[in-house]
Design a protein around this motif. Structure first.
Motif, PDB file in Angstrom:
ATOM      1  N   GLN A   1       0.945  -0.988  -0.065  1.00  0.00           N
ATOM      2  CA  GLN A   1      -0.100  -0.101  -0.129  1.00  0.00           C
ATOM      3  C   GLN A   1       0.737   1.142   0.037  1.00  0.00           C
ATOM      4  O   GLN A   1       1.775   1.404   0.690  1.00  0.00           O
ATOM      5  N   HIS A   2       0.759   2.253  -0.778  1.00  0.00           N
ATOM      6  CA  HIS A   2       1.465   3.379  -0.762  1.00  0.00           C
ATOM      7  C   HIS A   2       0.627   4.532  -1.444  1.00  0.00           C
ATOM      8  O   HIS A   2      -0.663   4.262  -1.911  1.00  0.00           O
ATOM      9  N   THR A   3       1.166   5.688  -1.109  1.00  0.00           N
ATOM     10  CA  THR A   3       0.168   7.142  -1.426  1.00  0.00           C
ATOM     11  C   THR A   3       0.634   7.686  -2.437  1.00  0.00           C
ATOM     12  O   THR A   3       2.028   7.860  -2.531  1.00  0.00           O
ATOM     13  N   VAL A   4      -0.089   7.933  -3.605  1.00  0.00           N
ATOM     14  CA  VAL A   4       0.293   8.778  -4.775  1.00  0.00           C
ATOM     15  C   VAL A   4      -0.461  10.297  -4.645  1.00  0.00           C
ATOM     16  O   VAL A   4      -1.837  10.003  -4.066  1.00  0.00           O
ATOM     17  N   SER A   5      -0.037  11.306  -5.258  1.00  0.00           N
ATOM     18  CA  SER A   5      -0.663  12.488  -5.405  1.00  0.00           C
ATOM     19  C   SER A   5      -1.107  12.316  -6.974  1.00  0.00           C
ATOM     20  O   SER A   5      -0.316  12.774  -7.773  1.00  0.00           O
ATOM     21  N   VAL A   6      -2.394  12.825  -7.121  1.00  0.00           N
ATOM     22  CA  VAL A   6      -2.951  13.113  -8.199  1.00  0.00           C
ATOM     23  C   VAL A   6      -3.649  14.440  -8.133  1.00  0.00           C
ATOM     24  O   VAL A   6      -4.866  14.620  -7.686  1.00  0.00           O
ATOM     25  N   ASN A   7      -3.247  15.486  -9.018  1.00  0.00           N
ATOM     26  CA  ASN A   7      -3.697  16.887  -9.020  1.00  0.00           C
ATOM     27  C   ASN A   7      -3.766  17.424  -7.530  1.00  0.00           C
ATOM     28  O   ASN A   7      -5.011  17.911  -7.128  1.00  0.00           O
ATOM     29  N   GLY A   8      -3.007  17.192  -7.001  1.00  0.00           N
ATOM     30  CA  GLY A   8      -2.743  17.317  -5.440  1.00  0.00           C
ATOM     31  C   GLY A   8      -3.605  16.613  -4.537  1.00  0.00           C
ATOM     32  O   GLY A   8      -3.615  16.878  -3.343  1.00  0.00           O
ATOM     33  N   MET A   9      -4.193  15.722  -4.872  1.00  0.00           N
ATOM     34  CA  MET A   9      -5.272  14.608  -4.084  1.00  0.00           C
ATOM     35  C   MET A   9      -4.244  13.540  -3.818  1.00  0.00           C
ATOM     36  O   MET A   9      -3.764  12.712  -4.777  1.00  0.00           O
TER      37      MET A   9
END
Length: 423
Positions: A364-372
């Motif tokens: 599990q990891h977090t990515v940023s899309v359009n600041g989200m």
């Protein structure tokens, strides 16, 4: 690693252990320590000996019950390759041990959890085969007191060796039929025994002209547990081991050969797959409203150890629609999960059984899309490829946040334009 089994003489629990020990001689000390701790105080002697048969050298694995040596011989009136495994005995002369008691013993034994789980899985297959033969429930199956200890040692030994071998896939040759009949407490029965036949469904059988019991129920249960393919994959030959049975065959060594290969497929499997034993529970419900059943489903899903809950709709008795709940849970959570189902649904019975699953490692990891920020699950597959998927809940939340921010930005721009026009 991949292992191939050649059933030249046949397959029995002691033959499998002997062949694996011959393959991994350095494992004897640790295996014997585990088995001695398991059998201590029960009058059981376990030994591993080098042996010869028809000019071939290998290993024999012995289990001897000192307190009742006259009962150690097989109760059938003919020669077997394995002397202590069949469960057809005279109930009037010997005590019996219930499968549920053996299962509890294995659960509480001081064994590695994976070894204990595999031993229970093999014994469960054996109990199910015997239950089908005698038209009983699995919980009603009893094993002969002497035969039970032999089976326990053989099966735990096999499980320990499987776990510590690092072997991730199996294949086997055709299985010798043997044939003939045998007299036991229930009368004359065919060979292979009915329980063995139940366990070997789907395997390729062959008649090599040598009669008698070539595959015992315990040997068949181990085979069924391993789920071997019957074609040998391409791979680099590493080592082999010979395990001998007790019976002498007329024209060949009574041996089981295990050969280990290093194959690309098995390497990928060992690196990227993990096998575990879990429990499956099911119940049928035809007298709960959809709203109440939805609440119950979520209560079950929230229980510690519950892995998944699904519902299927079908038709049942009296032309009613029924909902079949299927719950997957960790083995140790089985008892409390059954209680939760019975407490929060209207069902009056739950069926359950152990099953095996292979799971792929995931991150599990977090990515940023359009600041989200979005939570992404990445999975590594056996062919070394990787796939990723955004968690649906996070995608919905991100969509709503993006829509809200877009609307706020639009409103701010419109307000700024109005202010400019007023000036």
């Amino acid at each position: 690693m991949h292992a191939h089994l050649d059933l030249v003489g046949g397959m029995a629990g002691d033959m499998f252990s002997a062949s694996m020990i011959d393959l991994m001689p350095d494992s004897v000390e640790a295996l014997m320590a585990a088995l001695t701790m398991l059998s201590e105080g029960n009058g059981v002697d376990i030994s591993v000996d080098k042996a010869m048969d028809k000019g071939l050298s290998g290993t024999r694995f012995h289990v001897q019950l000192n307190d009742t040596p006259h009962n150690h011989k097989h109760q059938h009136q003919h020669q077997h390759q394995h002397q202590h495994q069949h469960q057809h005995h005279d109930d009037t002369h010997h005590t019996h041990r219930a499968w549920k008691d053996i299962r509890q013993f294995l659960q509480q034994a001081n064994l590695d959890p994976d070894v204990s789980a595999s031993a229970i899985g093999i014994f469960q297959l054996l109990a199910e085969a015997e239950a089908a033969v005698h038209n009983k429930s699995v919980e009603e199956v009893h094993f002969h007191e002497v035969g039970a200890w032999d089976c326990i040692i053989d099966i735990v030994s096999a499980s320990w060796l499987i776990h510590h071998s690092g072997i991730t896939s199996w294949s086997c040759s055709s299985v010798p039929w043997g044939g003939g009949t045998v007299n036991c407490a229930h009368g004359t029965i065919p060979v292979p025994s009915p329980a063995t036949v139940n366990l070997l469904k789907g395997f390729t059988m062959m008649d090599d002209g040598v009669k008698g019991e070539r595959v015992t129920p315990t040997g068949a249960a181990i085979l069924a547990f391993l789920k071997p393919q019957q074609t040998l994959p391409t791979g680099k030959l590493m080592s082999s081991g010979f395990g001998f049975g007790q019976r002498q065959l007329p024209d060949r060594a009574n041996l089981l050969r295990v050969t280990m290969f290093d194959s690309a497929k098995s390497i990928a499997a060992s690196e990227y797959q993990h096998t575990q034993t879990i429990a499956t529970l099911q119940c049928d419900i035809d007298d709960m409203t959809g709203e109440m059943l939805a609440i119950a489903r979520e209560k079950i899903r929230q229980q510690p150890g519950v892995l998944d809950v699904t519902e299927a709709i079908s038709h049942g008795k009296k032309h009613r629609h029924i909902s079949t709940l299927t719950i997957l849970c960790e083995e140790q959570a089985l008892s409390q999960t059954v209680d939760v189902v019975l407490n929060h649904t209207s069902t009056i019975g739950v069926r359950y059984w152990p099953c095996h699953r292979q799971i792929l490692p995931r991150q599990q990891h977090t990515v940023s899309v359009n600041g989200m920020p979005l939570e992404v699950k990445t999975v590594t597959r056996p062919d070394r490829s990787m796939t990723s998927k955004i968690e649906a809940d996070h995608l919905v939340d991100a969509h709503m946040n993006y829509a809200t921010q877009t609307q706020l930005k639009h409103d701010a721009e419109r307000q700024a334009q109005d202010e400019k026009c007023k000036k």
